[in-house]
Write a protein that holds these residues in place. Structure first.
Motif, PDB file in Angstrom:
ATOM      1  N   MET A 153       0.840  -1.173   0.000  1.00  0.00           N
ATOM      2  CA  MET A 153       0.000   0.000   0.000  1.00  0.00           C
ATOM      3  C   MET A 153       0.886   1.237   0.000  1.00  0.00           C
ATOM      4  O   MET A 153       1.880   1.317   0.710  1.00  0.00           O
ATOM      5  N   THR A 154       0.525   2.197  -0.763  1.00  0.00           N
ATOM      6  CA  THR A 154       1.319   3.414  -0.848  1.00  0.00           C
ATOM      7  C   THR A 154       1.055   4.315   0.352  1.00  0.00           C
ATOM      8  O   THR A 154       0.012   4.245   0.984  1.00  0.00           O
ATOM      9  N   LYS A 155       2.014   5.174   0.651  1.00  0.00           N
ATOM     10  CA  LYS A 155       1.865   6.110   1.754  1.00  0.00           C
ATOM     11  C   LYS A 155       1.066   7.323   1.280  1.00  0.00           C
ATOM     12  O   LYS A 155       1.182   7.751   0.146  1.00  0.00           O
ATOM     13  N   THR A 156       0.257   7.846   2.187  1.00  0.00           N
ATOM     14  CA  THR A 156      -0.520   9.039   1.888  1.00  0.00           C
ATOM     15  C   THR A 156      -0.364  10.026   3.026  1.00  0.00           C
ATOM     16  O   THR A 156       0.053   9.664   4.128  1.00  0.00           O
ATOM     17  N   THR A 157      -0.724  11.252   2.778  1.00  0.00           N
ATOM     18  CA  THR A 157      -0.651  12.278   3.809  1.00  0.00           C
ATOM     19  C   THR A 157      -1.844  12.157   4.750  1.00  0.00           C
ATOM     20  O   THR A 157      -2.878  11.614   4.393  1.00  0.00           O
ATOM     21  N   GLY A 158      -1.698  12.656   5.949  1.00  0.00           N
ATOM     22  CA  GLY A 158      -2.786  12.655   6.916  1.00  0.00           C
ATOM     23  C   GLY A 158      -3.495  13.990   6.999  1.00  0.00           C
ATOM     24  O   GLY A 158      -4.318  14.197   7.891  1.00  0.00           O
ATOM     25  N   LEU A 159      -3.194  14.892   6.090  1.00  0.00           N
ATOM     26  CA  LEU A 159      -3.837  16.204   6.118  1.00  0.00           C
ATOM     27  C   LEU A 159      -5.329  16.054   5.853  1.00  0.00           C
ATOM     28  O   LEU A 159      -5.738  15.418   4.900  1.00  0.00           O
ATOM     29  N   GLY A 160      -6.140  16.653   6.701  1.00  0.00           N
ATOM     30  CA  GLY A 160      -7.579  16.585   6.546  1.00  0.00           C
ATOM     31  C   GLY A 160      -8.224  15.383   7.192  1.00  0.00           C
ATOM     32  O   GLY A 160      -9.439  15.222   7.132  1.00  0.00           O
ATOM     33  N   ASP A 161      -7.449  14.501   7.823  1.00  0.00           N
ATOM     34  CA  ASP A 161      -8.009  13.334   8.493  1.00  0.00           C
ATOM     35  C   ASP A 161      -8.478  13.706   9.889  1.00  0.00           C
ATOM     36  O   ASP A 161      -8.077  14.730  10.438  1.00  0.00           O
ATOM     37  N   GLN A 162      -9.337  12.865  10.472  1.00  0.00           N
ATOM     38  CA  GLN A 162      -9.817  13.106  11.828  1.00  0.00           C
ATOM     39  C   GLN A 162      -9.785  11.823  12.634  1.00  0.00           C
ATOM     40  O   GLN A 162      -9.958  10.731  12.097  1.00  0.00           O
ATOM     41  N   LEU A 163      -9.562  11.977  13.960  1.00  0.00           N
ATOM     42  CA  LEU A 163      -9.611  10.868  14.899  1.00  0.00           C
ATOM     43  C   LEU A 163     -10.565  11.259  16.012  1.00  0.00           C
ATOM     44  O   LEU A 163     -10.440  12.340  16.593  1.00  0.00           O
ATOM     45  N   LEU A 164     -11.532  10.398  16.294  1.00  0.00           N
ATOM     46  CA  LEU A 164     -12.502  10.631  17.349  1.00  0.00           C
ATOM     47  C   LEU A 164     -12.357   9.526  18.393  1.00  0.00           C
ATOM     48  O   LEU A 164     -12.286   8.345  18.031  1.00  0.00           O
ATOM     49  N   VAL A 165     -12.309   9.901  19.677  1.00  0.00           N
ATOM     50  CA  VAL A 165     -12.219   8.943  20.777  1.00  0.00           C
ATOM     51  C   VAL A 165     -13.328   9.266  21.759  1.00  0.00           C
ATOM     52  O   VAL A 165     -13.372  10.366  22.320  1.00  0.00           O
ATOM     53  N   ASN A 166     -14.240   8.320  21.968  1.00  0.00           N
ATOM     54  CA  ASN A 166     -15.373   8.470  22.893  1.00  0.00           C
ATOM     55  C   ASN A 166     -16.173   9.748  22.628  1.00  0.00           C
ATOM     56  O   ASN A 166     -16.612  10.422  23.550  1.00  0.00           O
ATOM     57  N   GLY A 167     -16.340  10.106  21.377  1.00  0.00           N
ATOM     58  CA  GLY A 167     -17.129  11.271  21.019  1.00  0.00           C
ATOM     59  C   GLY A 167     -16.355  12.579  20.970  1.00  0.00           C
ATOM     60  O   GLY A 167     -16.909  13.600  20.590  1.00  0.00           O
ATOM     61  N   TYR A 168     -15.093  12.589  21.364  1.00  0.00           N
ATOM     62  CA  TYR A 168     -14.257  13.791  21.320  1.00  0.00           C
ATOM     63  C   TYR A 168     -13.439  13.789  20.039  1.00  0.00           C
ATOM     64  O   TYR A 168     -12.853  12.770  19.670  1.00  0.00           O
ATOM     65  N   ILE A 169     -13.357  14.919  19.379  1.00  0.00           N
ATOM     66  CA  ILE A 169     -12.477  15.049  18.219  1.00  0.00           C
ATOM     67  C   ILE A 169     -11.078  15.348  18.755  1.00  0.00           C
ATOM     68  O   ILE A 169     -10.841  16.396  19.349  1.00  0.00           O
ATOM     69  N   VAL A 170     -10.154  14.429  18.573  1.00  0.00           N
ATOM     70  CA  VAL A 170      -8.801  14.561  19.125  1.00  0.00           C
ATOM     71  C   VAL A 170      -7.757  14.679  18.025  1.00  0.00           C
ATOM     72  O   VAL A 170      -6.575  14.428  18.253  1.00  0.00           O
ATOM     73  N   SER A 171      -8.166  15.066  16.826  1.00  0.00           N
ATOM     74  CA  SER A 171      -7.252  15.163  15.692  1.00  0.00           C
ATOM     75  C   SER A 171      -6.128  16.150  15.940  1.00  0.00           C
ATOM     76  O   SER A 171      -4.987  15.921  15.538  1.00  0.00           O
TER      77      SER A 171
END
Length: 95
Positions: A1-19
């Motif tokens: 799999m090729t590498k991609t940038t993480g720009l614009g991605d989001q991570l949510l933990v227990n309903g909190y946006i922790v990006s």
């Protein structure tokens, strides 16, 4: 799999946006555990899928502001935490 940038991605933990407090995703994995169910009369292994699990490991930064990673994990949860990684947040993007 090729590498991609993480720009614009989001991570949510227990309903909190922790990006904003996340430096990187280290591992995303899971699947069913293999249960050995081989009878004594068999010459090879027999396995069946067991409990399904999921795991996200990430590197985070301490941020005590409202809605930050500290608030999402400050209670030291002893049960499973729901984490969602969104590879882009446009409608129809994979997550």
């Amino acid at each position: 799999m090729t590498k991609t940038t993480g720009l614009g991605d989001q991570l949510l933990v227990n309903g909190y946006i922790v990006s904003n407090d996340t430096g990187g995703l280290n591992r995303i994995g899971g699947g069913p555990a293999a249960l050995d169910m081989t009878g004594i009369d068999k010459s090879g292994y027999e396995r069946q899928g067991g409990l399904r699990t999921g795991e996200i490991q990430f590197t985070g930064f301490f941020n005590p502001t409202i809605g930050g990673l500290h608030n999402a994990l400050a209670s030291l949860p002893t049960t499973d935490a729901v984490a969602t990684y969104c590879n882009g947040v446009a409608l129809g993007a994979p997550s």
